[in-house]
Scaffold this motif. Structure first.
Motif, PDB file in Angstrom:
ATOM      1  N   GLU A   1       0.831  -1.211   0.000  1.00 19.33           N
ATOM      2  CA  GLU A   1       0.000   0.000   0.000  1.00 19.33           C
ATOM      3  C   GLU A   1       0.861   1.255   0.000  1.00 19.33           C
ATOM      4  N   ASN A   2       0.171   2.373  -0.167  1.00 19.27           N
ATOM      5  CA  ASN A   2       0.869   3.650  -0.289  1.00 19.27           C
ATOM      6  C   ASN A   2       0.087   4.711   0.483  1.00 19.27           C
TER       7      ASN A   2
ATOM      8  N   SER B   1      -0.576   7.519  -0.408  1.00 21.96           N
ATOM      9  CA  SER B   1      -1.537   8.007  -1.394  1.00 21.96           C
ATOM     10  C   SER B   1      -2.351   6.774  -1.792  1.00 21.96           C
ATOM     11  N   TYR B   2      -3.443   6.539  -1.079  1.00 24.33           N
ATOM     12  CA  TYR B   2      -4.123   5.238  -1.085  1.00 24.33           C
ATOM     13  C   TYR B   2      -4.301   4.605  -2.463  1.00 24.33           C
TER      14      TYR B   2
ATOM     15  N   LEU C   1      -2.616   4.511  -4.953  1.00 22.11           N
ATOM     16  CA  LEU C   1      -1.414   3.951  -5.585  1.00 22.11           C
ATOM     17  C   LEU C   1      -1.091   2.556  -5.066  1.00 22.11           C
ATOM     18  N   SER C   2      -1.896   2.055  -4.149  1.00 18.18           N
ATOM     19  CA  SER C   2      -1.638   0.734  -3.567  1.00 18.18           C
ATOM     20  C   SER C   2      -1.690  -0.357  -4.628  1.00 18.18           C
TER      21      SER C   2
END
Ligand code: THU
Length: 130
Positions: free
Chosen positions: A42-43, A45-46, A48-49
């Motif tokens: 995950e990231n 910046s959601y 981009l997960s």
């Protein structure tokens, strides 16, 4: 298939899912017996997960795998059921479609094991051989 599911379970332990807390592991089995695993990453910046299945495909294709995909196992310890998201189905097809294979997809959460062919999960697909 049990072994492949075990590989997906082991992979899920490395999931990086601090935002959703939904850990997923995936394991790809190739015709030569090779197994490539992936986890969701995950990231902050959601959006981009990355899903576990996609991570596994990127790893495999980056190592030179082209086709020969026989089976895909997906596991989460965090829900009763799981099945690959739409994007992952399309990403899996890019690899499977290299030689026209139709891999078995097995998925297990804390509940019952479910299984499909990729063609059932993504009918009338737009793939690399169109
Ligand atoms: N996720 C996967 O990795 N695979 C799936 O089959 C379903 C969803 C991930 C994406 C995100 O990190 C988290 O699970 C919650 O959706």
């Amino acid at each position: 298939m049990e072994q492949l599911l075990d590989a997906a379970k082991a992979a899920a332990e490395h999931a990086y899912a601090p935002y959703s807390r939904f850990r997923v592991g995936a394991a790809l089995l190739f015709a030569d017996g090779a197994v490539v695993t992936g986890t969701n990453v995950e990231n902050a910046s959601y959006g981009l997960s990355l899903c576990a299945e996609t991570a596994a495909v990127v790893k495999a294709m980056g190592e030179g795998m082209r086709g020969g995909l026989q089976a895909v196992a997906v596991h989460t310890p965090d829900a009763e059921q799981i099945s690959p998201c739409g994007r992952c189905r399309q990403v899996l097809l890019e690899l499977a479609g290299q030689d026209g294979s139709d891999p078995l997809v097995i998925a297990k959460g804390t509940g019952k094991l479910r299984e499909w062919r990729l063609s059932q999960l993504l009918p009338d697909a737009f793939g690399p051989s169109a």
